[in-house]
Write a protein that holds these residues in place. Structure first.
Motif, PDB file in Angstrom:
ATOM      1  N   ILE A   1       0.857  -1.176   0.000  1.00 15.41           N
ATOM      2  CA  ILE A   1       0.000   0.000   0.000  1.00 15.41           C
ATOM      3  C   ILE A   1       0.897   1.230   0.000  1.00 15.41           C
ATOM      4  O   ILE A   1       1.827   1.312   0.803  1.00 15.41           O
ATOM      5  N   PRO A   2       0.624   2.193  -0.891  1.00 17.39           N
ATOM      6  CA  PRO A   2       1.437   3.409  -0.894  1.00 17.39           C
ATOM      7  C   PRO A   2       1.333   4.163   0.432  1.00 17.39           C
ATOM      8  O   PRO A   2       0.307   4.115   1.103  1.00 17.39           O
ATOM      9  N   GLN A   3       2.402   4.847   0.774  1.00 20.65           N
ATOM     10  CA  GLN A   3       2.409   5.677   1.970  1.00 20.65           C
ATOM     11  C   GLN A   3       1.312   6.729   1.853  1.00 20.65           C
ATOM     12  O   GLN A   3       1.159   7.350   0.802  1.00 20.65           O
ATOM     13  N   PRO A   4       0.543   6.942   2.917  1.00 20.83           N
ATOM     14  CA  PRO A   4      -0.522   7.938   2.821  1.00 20.83           C
ATOM     15  C   PRO A   4       0.027   9.360   2.736  1.00 20.83           C
ATOM     16  O   PRO A   4       1.042   9.684   3.347  1.00 20.83           O
ATOM     17  N   GLU A   5      -0.671  10.183   1.951  1.00 17.45           N
ATOM     18  CA  GLU A   5      -0.315  11.597   1.881  1.00 17.45           C
ATOM     19  C   GLU A   5      -1.245  12.436   2.752  1.00 17.45           C
ATOM     20  O   GLU A   5      -0.890  13.516   3.172  1.00 17.45           O
ATOM     21  N   PHE A   6      -2.468  11.915   3.014  1.00 15.02           N
ATOM     22  CA  PHE A   6      -3.389  12.672   3.860  1.00 15.02           C
ATOM     23  C   PHE A   6      -4.395  11.762   4.535  1.00 15.02           C
ATOM     24  O   PHE A   6      -4.580  10.614   4.156  1.00 15.02           O
ATOM     25  N   GLU A   7      -5.015  12.324   5.578  1.00 14.92           N
ATOM     26  CA  GLU A   7      -6.106  11.669   6.289  1.00 14.92           C
ATOM     27  C   GLU A   7      -7.316  12.590   6.231  1.00 14.92           C
ATOM     28  O   GLU A   7      -7.185  13.804   6.393  1.00 14.92           O
ATOM     29  N   SER A   8      -8.473  12.018   5.981  1.00 17.30           N
ATOM     30  CA  SER A   8      -9.705  12.794   6.045  1.00 17.30           C
ATOM     31  C   SER A   8     -10.490  12.362   7.286  1.00 17.30           C
ATOM     32  O   SER A   8     -10.283  11.279   7.818  1.00 17.30           O
ATOM     33  N   PHE A   9     -11.355  13.254   7.750  1.00 10.59           N
ATOM     34  CA  PHE A   9     -12.126  13.049   8.973  1.00 10.59           C
ATOM     35  C   PHE A   9     -11.215  12.751  10.166  1.00 10.59           C
ATOM     36  O   PHE A   9     -11.507  11.913  11.007  1.00 10.59           O
ATOM     37  N   ALA A  10     -10.083  13.480  10.213  1.00 10.42           N
ATOM     38  CA  ALA A  10      -9.120  13.291  11.307  1.00 10.42           C
ATOM     39  C   ALA A  10      -9.731  13.626  12.668  1.00 10.42           C
ATOM     40  O   ALA A  10      -9.280  13.112  13.690  1.00 10.42           O
ATOM     41  N   LEU A  11     -10.768  14.464  12.690  1.00  8.33           N
ATOM     42  CA  LEU A  11     -11.461  14.737  13.954  1.00  8.33           C
ATOM     43  C   LEU A  11     -12.121  13.478  14.517  1.00  8.33           C
ATOM     44  O   LEU A  11     -12.437  13.416  15.704  1.00  8.33           O
ATOM     45  N   HIS A  12     -12.327  12.483  13.671  1.00 11.87           N
ATOM     46  CA  HIS A  12     -12.993  11.249  14.088  1.00 11.87           C
ATOM     47  C   HIS A  12     -12.008  10.136  14.453  1.00 11.87           C
ATOM     48  O   HIS A  12     -12.410   8.991  14.617  1.00 11.87           O
ATOM     49  N   ARG A  13     -10.730  10.474  14.564  1.00 15.64           N
ATOM     50  CA  ARG A  13      -9.716   9.487  14.959  1.00 15.64           C
ATOM     51  C   ARG A  13      -9.961   9.075  16.411  1.00 15.64           C
ATOM     52  O   ARG A  13     -10.428   9.862  17.219  1.00 15.64           O
ATOM     53  N   HIS A  14      -9.598   7.858  16.731  1.00 15.28           N
ATOM     54  CA  HIS A  14      -9.649   7.400  18.120  1.00 15.28           C
ATOM     55  C   HIS A  14      -8.443   7.985  18.856  1.00 15.28           C
ATOM     56  O   HIS A  14      -7.367   8.132  18.268  1.00 15.28           O
ATOM     57  N   PRO A  15      -8.599   8.317  20.124  1.00 12.76           N
ATOM     58  CA  PRO A  15      -7.494   8.946  20.848  1.00 12.76           C
ATOM     59  C   PRO A  15      -6.255   8.053  20.970  1.00 12.76           C
ATOM     60  O   PRO A  15      -5.160   8.553  21.156  1.00 12.76           O
ATOM     61  N   TRP A  16      -6.395   6.750  20.839  1.00 14.04           N
ATOM     62  CA  TRP A  16      -5.259   5.845  20.971  1.00 14.04           C
ATOM     63  C   TRP A  16      -4.480   5.650  19.671  1.00 14.04           C
ATOM     64  O   TRP A  16      -3.442   5.007  19.661  1.00 14.04           O
ATOM     65  N   GLN A  17      -4.976   6.217  18.568  1.00 16.22           N
ATOM     66  CA  GLN A  17      -4.288   6.059  17.287  1.00 16.22           C
ATOM     67  C   GLN A  17      -2.995   6.856  17.244  1.00 16.22           C
ATOM     68  O   GLN A  17      -2.943   8.004  17.684  1.00 16.22           O
ATOM     69  N   ALA A  18      -1.978   6.256  16.687  1.00 15.03           N
ATOM     70  CA  ALA A  18      -0.694   6.936  16.528  1.00 15.03           C
ATOM     71  C   ALA A  18      -0.783   7.965  15.401  1.00 15.03           C
ATOM     72  O   ALA A  18      -1.602   7.836  14.500  1.00 15.03           O
TER      73      ALA A  18
END
Length: 162
Positions: A127-144
């Motif tokens: 899988i290519p390295q990600p360039e961006f994340e969408s809906f980052a406000l919805h990340r779980h607090p434990w995610q790196a």
């Protein structure tokens, strides 16, 4: 016992300098991406919206937004099915395609990206390295955090996180 094949490190990225091929779990649908920049720079997209998480069956969906003409989908047994998702933040329906036999997500087509599709990356050996994340406000607090990855609060290319 079947051979373990899930280790992406067993697949040298130099093998994918021109194209990347993967398939659904049952093998009925084969997807080939023809793009010589998949691994030369960050290209992937991580989505944290509720719908993408449901489709991925995980806390985040690994996607690739790419020009439709760079993707070839071979549906050998005619198992590609479409679900029209009307519960979107934009209010505009989008089509989510999956294998009707094994349920593997294949792609999404959204009016937000004319001429492009969103390929579901879990079916590929690398899988290519990600360039961006969408809906980052919805990340779980434990995610790196992913160093160098742009985070958009909600929609892709919208307001960025601090």
């Amino acid at each position: 016992m079947p051979e373990l094949t899930g280790d992406p490190n067993q697949h040298d990225i130099s093998k994918f300098s021109e194209e990347l091929t993967g398939n659904c779990l049952c093998g009925s649908i084969k997807v080939t991406i023809k793009d010589n920049e998949l691994f030369t720079k960050p290209r992937g997209h991580l989505c944290h919206c509720a719908n993408c998480r449901k489709v991925a069956g995980s806390y985040v969906a690994s996607n690739l937004v790419i020009e439709e003409d760079k993707v070839k989908i071979d549906d050998a047994k005619g198992t590609l099915k479409e679900f029209v998702d009307t519960e979107t933040m934009s209010g505009k329906p989008l089509s989510r395609f999956f294998c009707g036999t094994c349920g593997n997500p294949i792609k999404s087509v959204t009016p937000a990206y004319p001429g492009k599709i969103v390929v579901k990356m879990g079916m590929f050996p690398r899988i290519p390295q990600p360039e961006f994340e969408s809906f980052a406000l919805h990340r779980h607090p434990w995610q790196a955090q992913h160093a160098g990855v742009v985070q958009y609060k909600t929609r892709s290319f919208g307001e960025k996180m601090n």
